[in-house]
Design an enzyme around this catalytic site. Sequence first.
Site, mmCIF file in Angstrom:
data_model
loop_
_atom_site.group_PDB
_atom_site.id
_atom_site.type_symbol
_atom_site.label_atom_id
_atom_site.label_comp_id
_atom_site.label_asym_id
_atom_site.label_seq_id
_atom_site.Cartn_x
_atom_site.Cartn_y
_atom_site.Cartn_z
ATOM 1 N N VAL A 46 31.729 11.680 -8.283
ATOM 2 C CA VAL A 46 32.286 13.027 -8.366
ATOM 3 C C VAL A 46 31.779 13.735 -9.623
ATOM 4 O O VAL A 46 31.503 14.939 -9.605
ATOM 5 C CB VAL A 46 33.836 12.986 -8.356
ATOM 6 C CG1 VAL A 46 34.437 14.372 -8.543
ATOM 7 C CG2 VAL A 46 34.337 12.365 -7.054
ATOM 8 N N CYS A 47 31.605 12.993 -10.705
ATOM 9 C CA CYS A 47 31.231 13.578 -12.001
ATOM 10 C C CYS A 47 29.976 14.452 -11.929
ATOM 11 O O CYS A 47 29.995 15.584 -12.415
ATOM 12 C CB CYS A 47 31.068 12.491 -13.058
ATOM 13 S SG CYS A 47 32.575 11.525 -13.316
ATOM 14 N N PRO A 48 28.874 13.982 -11.327
ATOM 15 C CA PRO A 48 27.698 14.851 -11.312
ATOM 16 C C PRO A 48 27.905 16.129 -10.496
ATOM 17 O O PRO A 48 27.305 17.162 -10.808
ATOM 18 C CB PRO A 48 26.594 13.976 -10.724
ATOM 19 C CG PRO A 48 27.283 12.843 -10.056
ATOM 20 C CD PRO A 48 28.587 12.666 -10.760
#
Length: 187
Positions: A46-48
């Site tokens: 999810v972070c990118p």
Amino acid sequence: MSLINTEVKPFQATAYHNGQFVEVSEANFKGKWSVVFFYPADFTFVCPTELGDLADNYAEFQKLGVEIYGVSTDTHFTHKAWHDTSDVIGKIQYPLIGDPTWTLSKNFEVLIEAAGLADRGTFVIDPEGKIQIVEINAGGIGRDAQELLRKVKAAQYVHAHPGEVCPAKWKEGDATLAPSIDLVGKI
């Protein structure tokens, strides 16, 4: 205790920014609006998508005089490696702060100590270095840069117009409210 209207606690950290390692401290948050955007870890899922969304909207934040700081408990070296190997992360122009000592994650109360990671925490800081918005999401719930832009604009409006408040779904140019006894029970 809520972090709203508290000053950012002192810290020193190293960030990867525009091909360089740079030192960052709480002093960087004074004199302009800032967004401190915690995420769990580099090279994840999810972070990118979140960091890429911020990168795609970075020019809009800059037009508002806002600097964004991405923060994870990874090192600044890891941020560089991720920046150099990911097309999504490679387009980021804002600083990525390394927090391997957990100082920032503890200061902003987002540390998941058992995992050594930060929660998805978003903090909007005013030019005096005081936190005006706090948002914490569970690990599987990504954030939206457009919604963050809307909230930053509302925070800036309220900061510049004491005595006025922005109602739900307020967008730039919409009517605001001036709280008074005359409004009680009429909204």
